[in-house]
Write a protein that holds these residues in place. Structure first.
Motif, PDB file in Angstrom:
ATOM      1  N   HIS A  55       0.699  -1.250  -0.165  1.00  0.00           N
ATOM      2  CA  HIS A  55       0.143  -0.009  -0.159  1.00  0.00           C
ATOM      3  C   HIS A  55       0.808   1.184  -0.139  1.00  0.00           C
ATOM      4  CE1 HIS A  55       1.280  -0.912   4.348  1.00  0.00           C
ATOM      5  NE2 HIS A  55       1.093   0.410   4.186  1.00  0.00           N
ATOM      6  N   TYR A  57       3.068   4.372  -0.849  1.00  0.00           N
ATOM      7  CA  TYR A  57       3.053   5.356  -2.151  1.00  0.00           C
ATOM      8  C   TYR A  57       4.379   5.501  -2.834  1.00  0.00           C
ATOM      9  CZ  TYR A  57       4.200   9.951  -3.604  1.00  0.00           C
ATOM     10  OH  TYR A  57       4.677  11.114  -4.385  1.00  0.00           O
ATOM     11  N   TRP A  63      11.895   4.982  -3.304  1.00  0.00           N
ATOM     12  CA  TRP A  63      11.772   5.210  -1.760  1.00  0.00           C
ATOM     13  C   TRP A  63      13.216   4.950  -1.083  1.00  0.00           C
ATOM     14  CZ3 TRP A  63      13.266   2.033   2.398  1.00  0.00           C
ATOM     15  CH2 TRP A  63      12.689   2.421   3.582  1.00  0.00           C
ATOM     16  N   THR A 115       2.432   5.327   3.436  1.00  0.00           N
ATOM     17  CA  THR A 115       0.849   5.034   3.278  1.00  0.00           C
ATOM     18  C   THR A 115       0.467   5.479   1.820  1.00  0.00           C
ATOM     19  OG1 THR A 115       0.283   7.792   3.491  1.00  0.00           O
ATOM     20  CG2 THR A 115       0.972   6.361   5.532  1.00  0.00           C
ATOM     21  N   PRO A 116      -0.775   5.387   1.447  1.00  0.00           N
ATOM     22  CA  PRO A 116      -1.229   5.613   0.294  1.00  0.00           C
ATOM     23  C   PRO A 116      -1.531   7.182  -0.125  1.00  0.00           C
ATOM     24  CG  PRO A 116      -2.656   4.043   1.308  1.00  0.00           C
ATOM     25  CD  PRO A 116      -1.904   4.702   2.325  1.00  0.00           C
ATOM     26  N   GLY A 118      -0.454  10.116  -1.081  1.00  0.00           N
ATOM     27  CA  GLY A 118       0.843  10.609  -2.037  1.00  0.00           C
ATOM     28  C   GLY A 118       0.860  12.347  -2.066  1.00  0.00           C
ATOM     29  N   HIS A 166       8.290  13.936  -5.938  1.00  0.00           N
ATOM     30  CA  HIS A 166       6.768  13.815  -5.646  1.00  0.00           C
ATOM     31  C   HIS A 166       5.813  13.864  -6.819  1.00  0.00           C
ATOM     32  CE1 HIS A 166       7.205  12.262  -1.547  1.00  0.00           C
ATOM     33  NE2 HIS A 166       8.116  13.314  -1.726  1.00  0.00           N
ATOM     34  N   GLN A 169       6.240  11.286  -9.337  1.00  0.00           N
ATOM     35  CA  GLN A 169       5.596  10.069  -8.958  1.00  0.00           C
ATOM     36  C   GLN A 169       3.979  10.032  -9.007  1.00  0.00           C
ATOM     37  OE1 GLN A 169       7.424   7.533  -7.919  1.00  0.00           O
ATOM     38  NE2 GLN A 169       5.903   6.272  -7.107  1.00  0.00           N
ATOM     39  N   LEU A 170       3.527  11.344  -8.959  1.00  0.00           N
ATOM     40  CA  LEU A 170       2.104  11.605  -8.916  1.00  0.00           C
ATOM     41  C   LEU A 170       1.642  11.563 -10.407  1.00  0.00           C
ATOM     42  CD1 LEU A 170       1.763  13.914  -5.992  1.00  0.00           C
ATOM     43  CD2 LEU A 170       0.673  11.678  -5.874  1.00  0.00           C
TER      44      LEU A 170
END
Length: 398
Positions: A55, A57, A63, A115-116, A118, A166, A169-170
């Motif tokens: 799960h 992110y 990471w 966590t999920p 993001g 980020h 990643q998003l």
């Protein structure tokens, strides 16, 4: 503008060595958090591989790289700058609840990437270096300490690099997240080059009788300028041959710089030789990266020479020396500290050298290096927990 620095009066009366002192100065919470995280992050890495954190992110190598830079390394940098910044400016840096709030922001960033959520992870991880930059800018501007303004700019750049990772990643931007990681690596390299040039020759001459560590203006300009040129080259995405040339020049400049510091005179003084040994990994990183740009080596060798060897070695060396100095302890090592040096630098040797000479041993090398790294920083955390959470031995503030 003249800067007036308050001279502390000698402490009178009994010294309190039992109360809780974690929030009295920046190095205390951030050194402790960084060392604990360095030891535990290996377990988190293993949980990701085992499928227990699907799960999360951020997963996998992104990471691992993100947390090495924006988690572990940035915590140490901020702790050091808050502590040194007070001395440079003669003005207070965050203590008490503001320092605790900044530490809480850092912890939130470490949790949120698992966590999920993001966008929350992105905002918090970009906010931490920006908040640290503002907290550092206040005493610097108040004291007109222009010589160190660039540290504020570097923290802002780290915030931008984190947000870039980020946003990629998003799926908001098309630039790969690894571009932000590379910029952050270059920024950290520059910070280490600047601080290494300031403190390693001084610590060598102060700690080793008869040492004659020197700084040559031209070499200093070449060493720092070549790192900035490398950063610019990575931002502009220069062709591999041009980057290889820049990196080769940088490697030679930093090797000459290192030799001028007389590293061979320090072998009897662990508190000093660990810094020289770590700085040599910067030379190796630059040389290995130049070779990798020409297709001669895998890029991971150069990356881990910087992250495990240079960052790990300088961090463990500086965390012991500055923690001792700022808690009123003598500037000498004990067996636990020397053991932590050997473990961390051993992790670098195993991770970088073994896969190069025996590629079939890459997986055992990674696992062995991880165990050595975790043991080295875990030993520091256990050994320095009482040091970092209790008042100075001499009764002075900080």
């Amino acid at each position: 503008m003249t800067t007036f620095i308050k001279i502390e009066e000698p402490h009178k009366g009994p010294v309190d060595t039992t109360s809780f002192a974690l929030w009295r100065l920046g190095f205390r919470p951030f050194y402790l958090l960084a060392s604990v995280f360095a030891a535990l992050s290996i377990a988190l890495w293993a949980l990701q591989f085992s499928g227990w954190m699907q799960h999360a992110y951020l997963q996998g190598p992104i990471w691992h790289a993100h947390e090495m830079l924006f988690g572990f390394t940035l915590a140490v940098v901020v702790g050091f700058l808050f502590t040194a910044g007070r001395n440079w400016s003669g003005r207070p840096t965050p203590t008490g609840w503001p320092l605790a709030a900044l530490a809480g922001l850092w912890v939130a960033g470490r949790v949120l990437v698992l966590t999920p959520f993001g966008w929350a992870a992105a905002l918090v991880n970009a906010a931490f270096p920006m908040a640290a930059a503002i907290a550092l800018a206040i005493p610097f501007v108040a004291s007109n300490n222009r010589r160190n303004y660039f540290f504020v700019g570097l923290l802002v750049l780290m915030s931008a690099a984190s947000m870039g990772v980020h946003l990629a990643q998003l799926g908001v931007i098309t630039v790969p997240g690894w571009a932000g990681i590379q910029v952050a690596l270059d920024v950290v390299l520059f910070i280490m080059a600047v601080m290494g040039g300031r403190v390693i020759p001084m610590f060598t001459n102060n700690g080793v009788p008869g040492a004659k560590a020197q700084r040559h203006p031209l070499v200093e300009e070449m060493a720092l300028g070549s790192v900035l040129a490398t950063l610019a080259g990575d931002v502009l995405q220069l062709p591999p041959k041009a980057m290889a040339a820049l990196l080769a020049v940088a490697a030679v400049a930093h090797l000459i710089r290192w030799c001028l510091w007389q590293p061979w005179t320090t072998w009897r003084t662990p508190l000093v030789w660990v810094l020289h040994a770590a700085y040599l990994w910067i030379v190796l990183h630059l040389a290995l990266r130049a070779i990798s740009m020409m297709g001669g080596l895998p890029p991971s060798a150069a990356t881990h020479a910087l992250t495990v060897g240079a960052i790990g070695g300088l961090v463990i060396g500086m965390m012991t020396r500055t923690a001792r100095g700022h808690t009123g302890r003598p500037l000498r090592t004990d067996r636990a500290e020397v053991a932590s040096y050997v473990l961390v630098l051993g992790a670098a040797l195993v991770r970088v050298v073994l896969p190069l000479v025996a590629p079939a041993m890459t997986v055992p090398a990674v696992l062995s290096s991880a165990a050595l790294w975790s043991a080295g920083f875990g030993l520091y955390a256990l050994h320095y927990w009482p040091v970092l959470t209790r008042p100075r031995l001499d009764g002075k503030p900080g």
